[in-house]
Write an enzyme that holds these catalytic residues in place. Structure first.
Site, PDB file in Angstrom:
ATOM      1  N   LYS A   1       0.822  -1.210   0.000  1.00  0.00           N
ATOM      2  CA  LYS A   1       0.000   0.000   0.000  1.00  0.00           C
ATOM      3  C   LYS A   1       0.860   1.265   0.000  1.00  0.00           C
ATOM      4  O   LYS A   1       0.572   2.208  -0.717  1.00  0.00           O
ATOM      5  CB  LYS A   1      -0.924   0.044   1.235  1.00  0.00           C
ATOM      6  CG  LYS A   1      -1.881  -1.111   1.358  1.00  0.00           C
ATOM      7  CD  LYS A   1      -2.834  -0.927   2.538  1.00  0.00           C
ATOM      8  CE  LYS A   1      -2.153  -0.767   3.887  1.00  0.00           C
ATOM      9  NZ  LYS A   1      -1.405  -1.974   4.331  1.00  0.00           N
TER      10      LYS A   1
ATOM     11  N   ARG B   1      -8.914   1.807   9.595  1.00  0.00           N
ATOM     12  CA  ARG B   1      -8.476   0.456   9.941  1.00  0.00           C
ATOM     13  C   ARG B   1      -9.518  -0.290  10.769  1.00  0.00           C
ATOM     14  O   ARG B   1      -9.290  -1.434  11.128  1.00  0.00           O
ATOM     15  CB  ARG B   1      -7.198   0.558  10.748  1.00  0.00           C
ATOM     16  CG  ARG B   1      -5.976   0.027   9.965  1.00  0.00           C
ATOM     17  CD  ARG B   1      -4.802   0.357  10.783  1.00  0.00           C
ATOM     18  NE  ARG B   1      -3.626  -0.411  10.611  1.00  0.00           N
ATOM     19  CZ  ARG B   1      -2.526   0.066  10.067  1.00  0.00           C
ATOM     20  NH1 ARG B   1      -2.510   1.241   9.499  1.00  0.00           N
ATOM     21  NH2 ARG B   1      -1.434  -0.659  10.073  1.00  0.00           N
TER      22      ARG B   1
ATOM     23  N   ARG C   1      11.492  -5.528   4.076  1.00  0.00           N
ATOM     24  CA  ARG C   1      11.251  -4.094   3.841  1.00  0.00           C
ATOM     25  C   ARG C   1      12.298  -3.222   4.531  1.00  0.00           C
ATOM     26  O   ARG C   1      12.663  -3.439   5.671  1.00  0.00           O
ATOM     27  CB  ARG C   1       9.858  -3.731   4.349  1.00  0.00           C
ATOM     28  CG  ARG C   1       9.561  -2.243   4.248  1.00  0.00           C
ATOM     29  CD  ARG C   1       8.105  -1.948   4.254  1.00  0.00           C
ATOM     30  NE  ARG C   1       7.464  -2.273   5.513  1.00  0.00           N
ATOM     31  CZ  ARG C   1       6.151  -2.153   5.721  1.00  0.00           C
ATOM     32  NH1 ARG C   1       5.369  -1.732   4.742  1.00  0.00           N
ATOM     33  NH2 ARG C   1       5.620  -2.464   6.891  1.00  0.00           N
TER      34      ARG C   1
ATOM     35  N   ARG D   1      11.896  -0.902   9.979  1.00  0.00           N
ATOM     36  CA  ARG D   1      10.946  -0.434  10.981  1.00  0.00           C
ATOM     37  C   ARG D   1      10.968  -1.388  12.173  1.00  0.00           C
ATOM     38  O   ARG D   1      11.006  -2.599  11.984  1.00  0.00           O
ATOM     39  CB  ARG D   1       9.535  -0.411  10.379  1.00  0.00           C
ATOM     40  CG  ARG D   1       9.256   0.808   9.557  1.00  0.00           C
ATOM     41  CD  ARG D   1       7.953   0.704   8.814  1.00  0.00           C
ATOM     42  NE  ARG D   1       6.830   0.192   9.589  1.00  0.00           N
ATOM     43  CZ  ARG D   1       5.566   0.197   9.150  1.00  0.00           C
ATOM     44  NH1 ARG D   1       5.284   0.692   7.961  1.00  0.00           N
ATOM     45  NH2 ARG D   1       4.599  -0.289   9.889  1.00  0.00           N
TER      46      ARG D   1
ATOM     47  N   ARG E   1       0.592  -7.957  14.310  1.00  0.00           N
ATOM     48  CA  ARG E   1       0.077  -6.977  13.330  1.00  0.00           C
ATOM     49  C   ARG E   1      -0.880  -7.653  12.355  1.00  0.00           C
ATOM     50  O   ARG E   1      -1.926  -7.105  12.017  1.00  0.00           O
ATOM     51  CB  ARG E   1       1.236  -6.326  12.563  1.00  0.00           C
ATOM     52  CG  ARG E   1       1.988  -5.324  13.417  1.00  0.00           C
ATOM     53  CD  ARG E   1       3.249  -4.868  12.736  1.00  0.00           C
ATOM     54  NE  ARG E   1       3.001  -4.081  11.548  1.00  0.00           N
ATOM     55  CZ  ARG E   1       3.853  -3.969  10.549  1.00  0.00           C
ATOM     56  NH1 ARG E   1       5.008  -4.617  10.562  1.00  0.00           N
ATOM     57  NH2 ARG E   1       3.568  -3.217   9.521  1.00  0.00           N
TER      58      ARG E   1
HETATM   59  P1  AMP Z   1       1.463   1.227   9.273  1.00  0.00           P
HETATM   60  O1  AMP Z   1       2.645   2.043   8.916  1.00  0.00           O
HETATM   61  O2  AMP Z   1       0.224   1.596   8.504  1.00  0.00           O
HETATM   62  O3  AMP Z   1       1.730  -0.264   9.216  1.00  0.00           O
HETATM   63  O4  AMP Z   1       1.123   1.563  10.801  1.00  0.00           O
HETATM   64  C1  AMP Z   1       2.055   1.313  11.833  1.00  0.00           C
HETATM   65  C2  AMP Z   1       1.334   1.278  13.175  1.00  0.00           C
HETATM   66  O5  AMP Z   1       0.733   2.562  13.429  1.00  0.00           O
HETATM   67  C3  AMP Z   1       0.187   0.298  13.278  1.00  0.00           C
HETATM   68  O6  AMP Z   1       0.625  -1.014  13.584  1.00  0.00           O
HETATM   69  C4  AMP Z   1      -0.634   0.922  14.393  1.00  0.00           C
HETATM   70  O7  AMP Z   1      -0.045   0.700  15.656  1.00  0.00           O
HETATM   71  C5  AMP Z   1      -0.515   2.405  14.086  1.00  0.00           C
HETATM   72  N1  AMP Z   1      -1.591   2.844  13.161  1.00  0.00           N
HETATM   73  C6  AMP Z   1      -1.448   3.315  11.895  1.00  0.00           C
HETATM   74  N2  AMP Z   1      -2.627   3.647  11.357  1.00  0.00           N
HETATM   75  C7  AMP Z   1      -3.558   3.378  12.308  1.00  0.00           C
HETATM   76  C8  AMP Z   1      -4.976   3.497  12.341  1.00  0.00           C
HETATM   77  N3  AMP Z   1      -5.675   3.953  11.300  1.00  0.00           N
HETATM   78  N4  AMP Z   1      -5.612   3.116  13.499  1.00  0.00           N
HETATM   79  C9  AMP Z   1      -4.929   2.660  14.552  1.00  0.00           C
HETATM   80  N5  AMP Z   1      -3.595   2.519  14.572  1.00  0.00           N
HETATM   81  C10 AMP Z   1      -2.892   2.873  13.463  1.00  0.00           C
END
Ligand code: AMP
Length: 232
Positions: free
Chosen positions: A29, A104, A143, A176, A187
């Site tokens: 994404k 989400r 990644r 990360r 996750r």
């Molecule tokens: P991502 O980079 O999208 O994988 O997000 C990394 C982390 O940020 C996730 O595992 C959550 O802990 C938090 N996070 C990101 N977007 C959201 C969201 N829309 N709602 C809740 N937590 C989020």
């Protein structure tokens, strides 16, 4: 990334809507959202990136989010929604924007639907990145992100020319903290439990478009352009 062969029938100033990228962590994404945002000249809004910036800056929001992110869990809506509202009501979002990692949960999606209506946007386009779970582990453990510009690479599928350095700006690449194997399980579980129900939610609303995310980056992008460009 190489330019897509096909171009969108829409011009840059015609998006005027939110594009929502929905799919599990590691589906691609982020890479596609950045490229689409560049194509339309609109902001790429990754809630994960916004949280990571708050963590680096040590803001109260970052301090609250950090331990939750490190466990691979979702940050509570009380924190996420305020951050998103602040961001999308800024003037640079007036021509539309590309969400990556938001919404989400069904509650986030319902809240967003109301806000977009209030702000006068067209109906959002939801692009669903469909992919076999087995492919995700490889994508997530491989990644790497540039510390300077945030460009995303993969040691297996998209290596840099010089190991550990970004092709664009020479910035150092980092993994990360939540891409470590022990956090990937939680996750993916959070995705299945809290986010996957959004696929049915948006399908019912007639907003969902499936994309085969196992394909090569350029092929996926062509399909994304087709879907977003063709949306009414
Ligand atoms: P991502 O980079 O999208 O994988 O997000 C990394 C982390 O940020 C996730 O595992 C959550 O802990 C938090 N996070 C990101 N977007 C959201 C969201 N829309 N709602 C809740 N937590 C989020």
């Amino acid at each position: 990334m190489a330019p897509a062969r096909q171009s969108s029938p829409r011009t840059k100033d015609q998006l005027h809507r939110a594009v929502i990228f929905l799919g599990p962590p590691g589906a691609g994404k982020g890479t596609q959202a950045k490229e689409l945002a560049r194509h339309y000249g609109v902001p790429h809004l990754s809630t994960g990136d916004l949280f990571r910036e708050h963590v680096v800056q040590g803001t109260p929001l970052g301090l609250a989010a950090k331990p939750i992110m490190e466990r691979g869990e979702l940050v509570p809506d009380s924190i996420v929604l305020k951050m998103v509202e602040t961001r999308i009501t800024q003037p640079d979002c007036a021509k539309g924007f590309v969400f990556d990692g938001f919404p989400r949960t069904v509650a986030q999606a319902q809240w967003l639907g109301e806000l977009l209506k209030q702000q006068g946007y067209k109906r959002p386009v939801v692009v669903h990145f469909a992919i076999e779970p087995a492919l995700l582990i490889r994508r997530l453990t491989g990644r790497r992100m540039c510390k300077v510009g945030g460009e995303i690479y993969n040691v297996f599928e998209r290596p840099t020319k010089v190991a550990g350095r970004c092709d664009n700006d020479g910035g150092e690449l980092e993994q990360r903290p939540d891409d470590r194997e022990e956090v990937i399980g939680p996750r993916l579980a959070a995705y299945e439990k809290q986010t996957a129900p959004l696929v049915a939610y948006y399908r019912r609303l007639g907003l969902l478009h499936d994309v085969d995310a196992a394909r090569a980056v350029t092929e996926v992008f062509e399909r994304v352009l087709e879907v977003v460009g063709g949306a009414r």
